[in-house]
Design a protein around this motif. Structure first.
Motif, PDB file in Angstrom:
ATOM      1  N   LEU A  37      65.009  80.219  24.772  1.00  0.00           N
ATOM      2  CA  LEU A  37      63.606  79.815  24.912  1.00  0.00           C
ATOM      3  C   LEU A  37      62.735  80.443  23.832  1.00  0.00           C
ATOM      4  N   THR A  38      63.079  80.157  22.602  1.00  0.00           N
ATOM      5  CA  THR A  38      62.201  80.505  21.479  1.00  0.00           C
ATOM      6  C   THR A  38      61.016  79.539  21.515  1.00  0.00           C
ATOM      7  N   TYR A  39      60.188  79.546  20.478  1.00  0.00           N
ATOM      8  CA  TYR A  39      59.075  78.592  20.403  1.00  0.00           C
ATOM      9  C   TYR A  39      59.571  77.158  20.562  1.00  0.00           C
ATOM     10  N   ALA A  40      60.828  76.892  20.149  1.00  0.00           N
ATOM     11  CA  ALA A  40      61.355  75.516  20.156  1.00  0.00           C
ATOM     12  C   ALA A  40      61.965  75.137  21.509  1.00  0.00           C
ATOM     13  N   GLY A  41      62.155  76.106  22.372  1.00  0.00           N
ATOM     14  CA  GLY A  41      62.756  75.822  23.679  1.00  0.00           C
ATOM     15  C   GLY A  41      61.673  75.506  24.688  1.00  0.00           C
ATOM     16  N   ASN A  42      61.861  74.449  25.450  1.00  0.00           N
ATOM     17  CA  ASN A  42      60.791  73.977  26.328  1.00  0.00           C
ATOM     18  C   ASN A  42      61.407  73.419  27.604  1.00  0.00           C
ATOM     19  N   LEU A  43      61.268  74.163  28.689  1.00  0.00           N
ATOM     20  CA  LEU A  43      61.881  73.703  29.941  1.00  0.00           C
ATOM     21  C   LEU A  43      61.171  72.484  30.508  1.00  0.00           C
ATOM     22  N   ASN A  44      59.960  72.189  30.033  1.00  0.00           N
ATOM     23  CA  ASN A  44      59.301  70.947  30.464  1.00  0.00           C
ATOM     24  C   ASN A  44      60.128  69.721  30.070  1.00  0.00           C
ATOM     25  N   SER A  45      60.941  69.867  29.021  1.00  0.00           N
ATOM     26  CA  SER A  45      61.761  68.742  28.559  1.00  0.00           C
ATOM     27  C   SER A  45      62.909  68.447  29.532  1.00  0.00           C
ATOM     28  N   LEU A  46      63.119  69.348  30.489  1.00  0.00           N
ATOM     29  CA  LEU A  46      64.217  69.190  31.447  1.00  0.00           C
ATOM     30  C   LEU A  46      63.687  69.143  32.875  1.00  0.00           C
ATOM     31  N   ALA A  47      62.371  68.926  32.998  1.00  0.00           N
ATOM     32  CA  ALA A  47      61.734  69.034  34.316  1.00  0.00           C
ATOM     33  C   ALA A  47      62.375  68.118  35.353  1.00  0.00           C
ATOM     34  N   ASP A  48      62.840  66.944  34.928  1.00  0.00           N
ATOM     35  CA  ASP A  48      63.430  65.986  35.866  1.00  0.00           C
ATOM     36  C   ASP A  48      64.824  66.409  36.318  1.00  0.00           C
ATOM     37  N   LEU A  49      65.377  67.455  35.710  1.00  0.00           N
ATOM     38  CA  LEU A  49      66.774  67.816  36.003  1.00  0.00           C
ATOM     39  C   LEU A  49      66.916  69.114  36.777  1.00  0.00           C
ATOM     40  N   VAL A  50      65.793  69.837  37.001  1.00  0.00           N
ATOM     41  CA  VAL A  50      65.919  71.192  37.571  1.00  0.00           C
ATOM     42  C   VAL A  50      66.694  71.241  38.876  1.00  0.00           C
ATOM     43  N   SER A  51      66.539  70.224  39.715  1.00  0.00           N
ATOM     44  CA  SER A  51      67.239  70.298  40.996  1.00  0.00           C
ATOM     45  C   SER A  51      68.521  69.466  41.000  1.00  0.00           C
ATOM     46  N   HIS A  52      68.969  69.053  39.820  1.00  0.00           N
ATOM     47  CA  HIS A  52      70.235  68.313  39.742  1.00  0.00           C
ATOM     48  C   HIS A  52      71.379  69.241  40.183  1.00  0.00           C
ATOM     49  N   PRO A  53      72.234  68.791  41.109  1.00  0.00           N
ATOM     50  CA  PRO A  53      73.258  69.697  41.651  1.00  0.00           C
ATOM     51  C   PRO A  53      74.274  70.184  40.616  1.00  0.00           C
ATOM     52  N   SER A  54      74.431  69.487  39.515  1.00  0.00           N
ATOM     53  CA  SER A  54      75.427  69.889  38.516  1.00  0.00           C
ATOM     54  C   SER A  54      74.815  70.642  37.339  1.00  0.00           C
ATOM     55  N   TYR A  55      73.525  71.010  37.468  1.00  0.00           N
ATOM     56  CA  TYR A  55      72.824  71.626  36.332  1.00  0.00           C
ATOM     57  C   TYR A  55      72.429  73.063  36.637  1.00  0.00           C
ATOM     58  N   GLN A  56      72.711  73.951  35.689  1.00  0.00           N
ATOM     59  CA  GLN A  56      72.251  75.335  35.767  1.00  0.00           C
ATOM     60  C   GLN A  56      71.621  75.714  34.442  1.00  0.00           C
ATOM     61  N   PHE A  57      70.627  76.603  34.511  1.00  0.00           N
ATOM     62  CA  PHE A  57      70.019  77.121  33.283  1.00  0.00           C
ATOM     63  C   PHE A  57      70.138  78.634  33.266  1.00  0.00           C
ATOM     64  N   VAL A  58      70.431  79.193  32.094  1.00  0.00           N
ATOM     65  CA  VAL A  58      70.341  80.642  31.940  1.00  0.00           C
ATOM     66  C   VAL A  58      69.619  80.954  30.629  1.00  0.00           C
ATOM     67  N   GLN A  59      68.688  81.901  30.703  1.00  0.00           N
ATOM     68  CA  GLN A  59      68.017  82.331  29.462  1.00  0.00           C
ATOM     69  C   GLN A  59      68.935  83.321  28.759  1.00  0.00           C
ATOM     70  N   LEU A  60      69.415  82.928  27.604  1.00  0.00           N
ATOM     71  CA  LEU A  60      70.419  83.733  26.893  1.00  0.00           C
ATOM     72  C   LEU A  60      70.120  83.700  25.403  1.00  0.00           C
ATOM     73  N   ASP A  61      70.053  84.895  24.810  1.00  0.00           N
ATOM     74  CA  ASP A  61      69.864  84.985  23.358  1.00  0.00           C
ATOM     75  C   ASP A  61      71.237  85.208  22.722  1.00  0.00           C
ATOM     76  N   LEU A  62      71.640  84.297  21.872  1.00  0.00           N
ATOM     77  CA  LEU A  62      72.991  84.363  21.290  1.00  0.00           C
ATOM     78  C   LEU A  62      73.191  85.576  20.389  1.00  0.00           C
ATOM     79  N   THR A  63      72.090  86.219  20.008  1.00  0.00           N
ATOM     80  CA  THR A  63      72.261  87.409  19.173  1.00  0.00           C
ATOM     81  C   THR A  63      72.681  88.626  20.014  1.00  0.00           C
ATOM     82  N   ASP A  64      72.653  88.490  21.340  1.00  0.00           N
ATOM     83  CA  ASP A  64      73.068  89.581  22.243  1.00  0.00           C
ATOM     84  C   ASP A  64      74.545  89.362  22.604  1.00  0.00           C
ATOM     85  N   SER A  65      75.428  90.020  21.865  1.00  0.00           N
ATOM     86  CA  SER A  65      76.863  89.705  22.001  1.00  0.00           C
ATOM     87  C   SER A  65      77.396  90.004  23.399  1.00  0.00           C
TER      88      SER A  65
END
Ligand code: NAD
Ligand code: DAU
Length: 353
Positions: A37-65
């Motif tokens: 979720l940098t400036y370019a990440g926007n959870l509003n773009s996925l608002a219709d999917l938040v309660s989809h049973p097959s969908y999960q979100f995790v805030q993860l920075d790939l620079t954190d090994s």
């Protein structure tokens, strides 16, 4: 295969990623969207999917090994589709450091975590595992007026962005060649469509028209890009991850070349029809030539014959259909882009209104 796959998508809160998450869920698979979720990440773009049973979100920075390793182990993916990146060329010129961190180090961390995970799988699961590294045609450099990039074109990146993507492509291929991790690489041309952040040319032009502001065209507007509708790209990525051959590279493009000035004028005329200027003048009167981008690549063009021949992929949209859909989408989703213009999208992602 018909059984649902567990697919880790990185950068799923970005432009292409959010369209891809929607496509993959629509095909019946499980998705973990891992995004910093940098400036370019926007959870509003996925608002219709938040309660989809097959969908999960995790805030993860790939620079954190360590965090990357933990998430990969915990989710246990059958496939990884790696899109997370710093993606904007102009930002890479102003501040290259984050591009090296995310695109190079972040990709390295993800490859290492996936290698550990892959080695823990049964022989059958390991055989079926896929790591798709999503990249760009900009790694090939710039073309003159003739020719197209093929999968064997030598790398010749010019911007900090494209150089960082080139580095990550080499890492991805090295993890295949050295450790046998089932890696595939795609190199795609310029995408456009719904949910594109309004720093890229097409949404910049649409929003400037809608807001009655001047429309910046770099240099003389004679640079050429090969435009692909985002859903066509996402279908190609899905085809590559499910049907492609590990170790291979696939170029993806729409055979839709335009120079920037023609493209901007086309968009202005479409908006003249769909949302005329209150003054009665054409939106194109607002076109302003501004200082050129340093190191600005003249022309990109993709030869996508390999993916067509081997995987049967072809774009569905052309300019006419794709541009019209895109302009209509921005007209019908004012609150999506107004939240970005005001900065409120950064608050809403954490549930603060
Ligand atoms: P985008 O900038 O819209 O989205 C990038 C996403 O990555 C964002 O959600 C952001 O939060 C996330 N991210 C950034 N740094 C991260 C980090 N350190 N850890 C985790 N997540 C992080 O980008 P896009 O235009 O959707 O592009 C996606 C991918 O496709 C990129 O790898 C890009 O190089 C590639 N690509 C883009 C295009 C194009 O025209 N947009 C064309 C070809 C290839
Ligand atoms: O080719 C694929 C690449 O396409 C992706 O890898 C990148 O992530 C993506 O950002 C895109 O890069 P470009 O630099 O081609 O896209 P951008 O939208 O920034 O610019 C498109 C062209 O328009 C380019 O020639 C620069 C020009 N331009 C751009 C902007 C933002 C303008 O003339 N005015 C503008 O305001």
């Amino acid at each position: 295969s018909s059984s649902p796959l567990r697919i880790l998508i990185t950068g799923g809160a970005g432009f292409i990623g959010s369209n891809l998450v929607r496509l993959v869920l629509g095909k019946g698979h499980q998705v973990l969207n891992a995004d910093a979720l940098t400036y370019a990440g926007n959870l509003n773009s996925l608002a219709d999917l938040v309660s989809h049973p097959s969908y999960q979100f995790v805030q993860l920075d790939l620079t954190d090994s360590d965090a990357v390793a933990d998430q990969v182990t915990e989710f246990g993916p059958d496939a990884v589709m790696h899109l997370a990146a710093e993606s904007h060329v102009d930002r890479s010129i102003d501040g290259p450091g984050q591009f090296i961190q995310t695109n190079v180090i972040g990709t390295y961390n993800l490859l290492q975590a996936c290698l550990v995970h892959w080695r823990s799988l049964s022989a059958e699961q390991a055989e079926a595992f896929r790591f798709l590294h999503v990249s760009t045609d900009e790694v090939y450099g710039s073309l003159g007026s003739q020719g197209q990039f093929t999968e064997t074109t030598s790398y010749d990146p010019h911007s900090p962005y494209s150089a960082s993507k080139a580095a990550s492509d080499h890492l991805a291929r090295a993890w295949h060649d050295t450790y046998k991790l089932p890696v595939l690489v795609t190199n795609c041309s310029n995408n456009y469509g719904p949910y594109q952040f309004p720093e890229k040319l097409i949404p910049v032009v649409i929003l400037k028209c809608l807001r009655g502001e001047s429309i910046p065209v770099y240099g003389k507007g004679d640079n050429i890009r090969d435009w692909l509708y985002v859903d066509d790209h996402c279908r190609a990525l899905f085809d590559v991850v499910t049907k492609g051959t590990p170790g291979e590279t696939y170029n993806i493009g729409g055979n839709n070349e335009r120079n920037n000035l023609e493209l901007v004028e086309t968009l202005c005329h479409l908006l003249d029809e769909l949302r005329p200027c209150p003054s009665g003048k054409s939106h194109s009167e607002k076109i302003t030539f501004v200082t050129d981008r340093p190191g600005h690549d003249l022309r990109y063009a993709i030869d996508a014959s390999k993916i067509k021949r081997e995987l049967g992929w072809e774009p569905v949209e052309n300019f006419e259909s794709g541009f019209r859909k895109t302009v209509l989408w921005y007209l019908r989703h004012e609150s999506w882009w107004e939240d970005i213009v005001s900065g409120d999208y950064k608050l809403q992602r954490f549930g603060v209104s």
